[in-house]
Design an enzyme around this catalytic site. Structure first.
Site, PDB file in Angstrom:
ATOM      1  N   GLU A   1       0.862  -1.189   0.000  1.00 25.48           N
ATOM      2  CA  GLU A   1       0.000   0.000   0.000  1.00 25.48           C
ATOM      3  C   GLU A   1       0.895   1.235   0.000  1.00 25.48           C
ATOM      4  O   GLU A   1       1.912   1.271   0.681  1.00 25.48           O
ATOM      5  CB  GLU A   1      -0.892  -0.004   1.257  1.00 25.48           C
ATOM      6  CG  GLU A   1      -1.859   1.179   1.299  1.00 25.48           C
ATOM      7  CD  GLU A   1      -2.745   1.212   2.551  1.00 25.48           C
ATOM      8  OE1 GLU A   1      -2.370   0.645   3.590  1.00 25.48           O
ATOM      9  OE2 GLU A   1      -3.826   1.821   2.473  1.00 25.48           O
TER      10      GLU A   1
ATOM     11  N   LYS B   1      -9.674   1.782  -2.639  1.00 20.15           N
ATOM     12  CA  LYS B   1     -10.019   1.345  -1.273  1.00 20.15           C
ATOM     13  C   LYS B   1     -11.473   1.693  -0.975  1.00 20.15           C
ATOM     14  O   LYS B   1     -11.882   2.865  -1.077  1.00 20.15           O
ATOM     15  CB  LYS B   1      -9.074   2.049  -0.304  1.00 20.15           C
ATOM     16  CG  LYS B   1      -9.085   1.529   1.106  1.00 20.15           C
ATOM     17  CD  LYS B   1      -8.007   2.291   1.892  1.00 20.15           C
ATOM     18  CE  LYS B   1      -7.654   1.669   3.198  1.00 20.15           C
ATOM     19  NZ  LYS B   1      -6.493   2.347   3.822  1.00 20.15           N
TER      20      LYS B   1
ATOM     21  N   CYS C   1      -5.770  -2.863   2.471  1.00 22.78           N
ATOM     22  CA  CYS C   1      -5.619  -2.712   3.916  1.00 22.78           C
ATOM     23  C   CYS C   1      -6.921  -2.837   4.705  1.00 22.78           C
ATOM     24  O   CYS C   1      -7.397  -3.941   4.919  1.00 22.78           O
ATOM     25  CB  CYS C   1      -4.889  -1.403   4.213  1.00 22.78           C
ATOM     26  SG  CYS C   1      -4.033  -1.470   5.808  1.00 22.78           S
TER      27      CYS C   1
END
Ligand SMILES: O=C(O)CCC(=O)C(=O)O
Length: 280
Positions: free
Chosen positions: A46, A115, A158
């Site tokens: 990331e 995301k 994440c």
């Protein structure tokens, strides 16, 4: 598709600094190293081109395609590998996203995931982080999966890994491997990182890989590191500590079929019961 055969997966746990061009140059060099060591699917962490933190996203953001993703496309093509480009701060129509782009061995974009769940948490005395102050969440996950000769891959970034529903949806869509570039921290990393990666793998009887930046104790956000690959049985088959390194895992799709045969969860689901409760 039916998943078959074996391939080598590499997770590049790289130290990310303040110099964007140097970060990209390092990522490309590590891709070359992993490819030379036989990896045919390579993952970056990331925010591989930028320090992680809400104060950095605007300054480091770029459009897609842009200089960072152009460099990745060229590297995928040069080394003929599937390249999952970690994530970068991404500017689109005046908004900022945290976006992962995946490339085929010919350098074509095969998936793009922004995301979907933003990292907004407050653990008193430990960590407070409010990604939504700066970032917008991805609007859909329609382009977040792709197919290779060996397997179907689903992407998250994440905090997305905390949402079991998304992983299960990918499994339902036929994914055999879930890949999450991520950067947990020194509070939630030791508590949850391995547990949650193994949980997603075990829930869905597939491979799960998490790829973090290496730990920089001088950074404003100190990453946990510990990139790892978990198999469909829930076993960690390869992992790092906190240092800069490349994690290699030989993925054997037979393991997935074997696990699903021994414990046939997909045939045993009681969706009739769950549906009844969900409707109440
Ligand atoms: O979920 C966590 O504990 C960490 C998430 C995170 O660091 C992120 O989404 O970037």
């Amino acid at each position: 598709m039916v998943s078959t055969g074996k391939f080598r997966l590499a997770l590049i746990q790289m130290l990310v600094g303040a110099d964007k061009a140097a970060n990209v140059e390092k990522a490309v060099a590590k891709v070359a190293e992993a490819a030379a060591n036989g990896a045919t699917m390579i993952v970056l962490p990331e925010c591989f081109n930028s320090p992680y933190g809400t104060q950095y996203f605007k300054q480091y953001a770029e459009p897609i395609p842009g200089p960072s993703t152009d460099a990745l496309a060229a590297a995928a093509k040069q080394h003929k590998v599937h390249l999952i480009g970690g994530s970068i701060p991404h500017e689109l129509n005046g908004k900022l996203f945290n976006t992962c782009v995946a490339f085929s061995p010919s350098g074509e974009v095969v998936a793009k995931h922004s995301k979907a769940h933003l990292f907004d948490i407050d653990v008193p005395g430990k960590i407070k982080f409010t990604e939504s102050e700066v970032l917008s969440p991805g609007a859909n996950i329609d382009h977040s999966t792709f197919t290779t000769d060996h397997c179907n891959v689903g992407l998250g970034i994440c905090y997305d890994i905390r949402f079991a529903e998304m992983a299960t949806l990918y499994a339902k869509k036929g994914c055999h491997l879930l890949v999450y570039p991520g950067a947990f921290n020194m509070t939630t990393g030791p508590a949850h990182w391995e547990l949650i990666t193994r949980s997603r793998a075990l829930d869905n009887q597939l491979f799960a890989a998490v790829c973090a930046p290496a730990r920089d104790t001088g950074a404003s956000y100190v990453a946990w590191g510990h990139s790892m690959v978990v198999d469909p049985w829930g076993t960690v088959i390869s992992s790092a500590q906190e240092e800069e390194t490349i994690v290699y895992a030989d993925i054997d799709m037979a393991k997935l079929h074997e696990t699903r045969k021994m414990i046939p969860l997909t045939m045993q689901r009681r969706t009739d019961l769950y549906d009844t409760l969900a409707k109440k």
